[in-house]
Write a protein that holds these residues in place. Sequence first.
Motif, PDB file in Angstrom:
ATOM      1  N   ALA A 118       3.910  -7.015  18.589  1.00  0.00           N
ATOM      2  CA  ALA A 118       2.814  -6.180  18.113  1.00  0.00           C
ATOM      3  C   ALA A 118       2.850  -6.012  16.605  1.00  0.00           C
ATOM      4  N   VAL A 119       4.036  -5.820  16.051  1.00  0.00           N
ATOM      5  CA  VAL A 119       4.156  -5.630  14.604  1.00  0.00           C
ATOM      6  C   VAL A 119       3.807  -6.914  13.864  1.00  0.00           C
ATOM      7  N   LEU A 120       4.274  -8.051  14.384  1.00  0.00           N
ATOM      8  CA  LEU A 120       3.986  -9.314  13.715  1.00  0.00           C
ATOM      9  C   LEU A 120       2.494  -9.662  13.792  1.00  0.00           C
ATOM     10  N   GLY A 121       1.803  -9.099  14.790  1.00  0.00           N
ATOM     11  CA  GLY A 121       0.370  -9.361  14.917  1.00  0.00           C
ATOM     12  C   GLY A 121      -0.499  -8.555  13.980  1.00  0.00           C
ATOM     13  N   LEU A 122       0.088  -7.591  13.281  1.00  0.00           N
ATOM     14  CA  LEU A 122      -0.675  -6.773  12.334  1.00  0.00           C
ATOM     15  C   LEU A 122      -0.673  -7.443  10.960  1.00  0.00           C
ATOM     16  N   SER A 123      -1.855  -7.565  10.385  1.00  0.00           N
ATOM     17  CA  SER A 123      -1.967  -8.195   9.074  1.00  0.00           C
ATOM     18  C   SER A 123      -1.620  -7.200   7.972  1.00  0.00           C
ATOM     19  N   PRO A 124      -1.254  -7.681   6.785  1.00  0.00           N
ATOM     20  CA  PRO A 124      -0.991  -6.772   5.672  1.00  0.00           C
ATOM     21  C   PRO A 124      -2.182  -5.864   5.373  1.00  0.00           C
ATOM     22  N   GLN A 125      -3.418  -6.358   5.575  1.00  0.00           N
ATOM     23  CA  GLN A 125      -4.591  -5.534   5.326  1.00  0.00           C
ATOM     24  C   GLN A 125      -4.665  -4.374   6.325  1.00  0.00           C
ATOM     25  N   GLN A 126      -4.387  -4.649   7.598  1.00  0.00           N
ATOM     26  CA  GLN A 126      -4.388  -3.582   8.601  1.00  0.00           C
ATOM     27  C   GLN A 126      -3.322  -2.549   8.296  1.00  0.00           C
ATOM     28  N   LEU A 127      -2.177  -3.004   7.884  1.00  0.00           N
ATOM     29  CA  LEU A 127      -1.083  -2.077   7.566  1.00  0.00           C
ATOM     30  C   LEU A 127      -1.407  -1.264   6.314  1.00  0.00           C
ATOM     31  N   ARG A 128      -2.099  -1.859   5.379  1.00  0.00           N
ATOM     32  CA  ARG A 128      -2.436  -1.132   4.157  1.00  0.00           C
ATOM     33  C   ARG A 128      -3.404   0.007   4.458  1.00  0.00           C
ATOM     34  N   VAL A 129      -4.251  -0.175   5.442  1.00  0.00           N
ATOM     35  CA  VAL A 129      -5.217   0.868   5.808  1.00  0.00           C
ATOM     36  C   VAL A 129      -4.507   2.132   6.281  1.00  0.00           C
ATOM     37  N   VAL A 130      -3.401   1.992   6.983  1.00  0.00           N
ATOM     38  CA  VAL A 130      -2.682   3.164   7.503  1.00  0.00           C
ATOM     39  C   VAL A 130      -1.625   3.674   6.518  1.00  0.00           C
ATOM     40  N   GLY A 131      -1.592   3.093   5.310  1.00  0.00           N
ATOM     41  CA  GLY A 131      -0.703   3.618   4.276  1.00  0.00           C
ATOM     42  C   GLY A 131       0.572   2.823   4.045  1.00  0.00           C
ATOM     43  N   VAL A 132       0.699   1.657   4.675  1.00  0.00           N
ATOM     44  CA  VAL A 132       1.912   0.840   4.490  1.00  0.00           C
ATOM     45  C   VAL A 132       1.671  -0.124   3.326  1.00  0.00           C
ATOM     46  N   SER A 133       2.559  -0.095   2.349  1.00  0.00           N
ATOM     47  CA  SER A 133       2.412  -0.954   1.174  1.00  0.00           C
ATOM     48  C   SER A 133       2.616  -2.423   1.554  1.00  0.00           C
ATOM     49  N   GLY A 134       2.171  -3.298   0.666  1.00  0.00           N
ATOM     50  CA  GLY A 134       2.318  -4.720   0.914  1.00  0.00           C
ATOM     51  C   GLY A 134       3.779  -5.144   1.011  1.00  0.00           C
ATOM     52  N   ARG A 135       4.619  -4.531   0.187  1.00  0.00           N
ATOM     53  CA  ARG A 135       6.046  -4.871   0.240  1.00  0.00           C
ATOM     54  C   ARG A 135       6.665  -4.452   1.571  1.00  0.00           C
ATOM     55  N   LYS A 136       6.358  -3.243   2.023  1.00  0.00           N
ATOM     56  CA  LYS A 136       6.915  -2.798   3.305  1.00  0.00           C
ATOM     57  C   LYS A 136       6.329  -3.599   4.467  1.00  0.00           C
TER      58      LYS A 136
END
Length: 326
Positions: free
Chosen positions: A178-196
Amino acid sequence: MISSQPIVTRRLYITPPDFLFKTQLLPTNHLPPPMARRTRRKLLLQSESQTDADPPSNISFRTTKIRKISSTQKSDKPQISTPGGGDRTRAFPNQDGPVKSLSSSDVICTAIDHLRRSDPLLIRLLDSCESPNFKSNPPFLALTKSILYQQLATKAAESIYNRFASLCGGDAAVLPDAVLGLSPQQLRVVGVSGRKASYLHDLATKFIEGSLSNSSILEMDDETLLSALTAVKGIGVWSVHMFMIFTLHRPDVLPVGDLGVRKGVQRLYGLKELPKPVEMEKLCEKWKPYRSMGAWYMWRLMEMKEIVKDDGDLKMNTANGGGVVM
């Protein structure tokens, strides 16, 4: 005055004992020379014939045996054994076997008693604080939280994690796929930086490829686990130490690089400066094999806003229990 009597010089002859010789010839000075020679020869022949009948000497000589020295020969010195089956890394004092994890109240009580006996300076602190209650999550979920909580205030980190978990489908759905299926853009929306986001993807990849798994992490010893987890991007030694203590409940972890633990040791022992890692190892040696518990109490010590020396008691004034969320 010089005496007129002649000076008589005497020579002292020391004759060896008779038993050192097999043959003793009789004097033949009174015989004519030819007869004397024949008599000596006869006596010599008789003595040689009686050699086997001579009684043995009363002096015994100890024979010396020559031993061969072989490279494969075992030493005659006694072998020294250590508690714990000879494995010095597991030779804990007063322990019949490997120390159990801090997952049960019985083990925690044993650890507290050990700290009380081994370090009297901890007694008042132990009496003033409640016993810890370690909770745990599956290793992958705990490591994911560790990455998300890095360098953030607790409330901000909790908010980001809740949105991240909802994106995955809940806590139970925070899995490598599930985590690998999330794109950096999706993660950025919820507040996760590109590095994290790259850290999370690297962690998930290692779980999917099989170099890490929940089961293998539980079975690794401390050194192997430290090496395996620090190979993940974004996970350092401090994060691994926190994971060992708060998720795996390993009993003998000393986070020598944690500022709170270092300040607690400085305060406990009245040091002028913050102890360095080598000094931490020496000072906390007496806490073994429960240095994780000692570290936990150092955090509690630093949470005390006021220490009141009244009737030998320490009073704590804190808003929460502190610690690391994993």
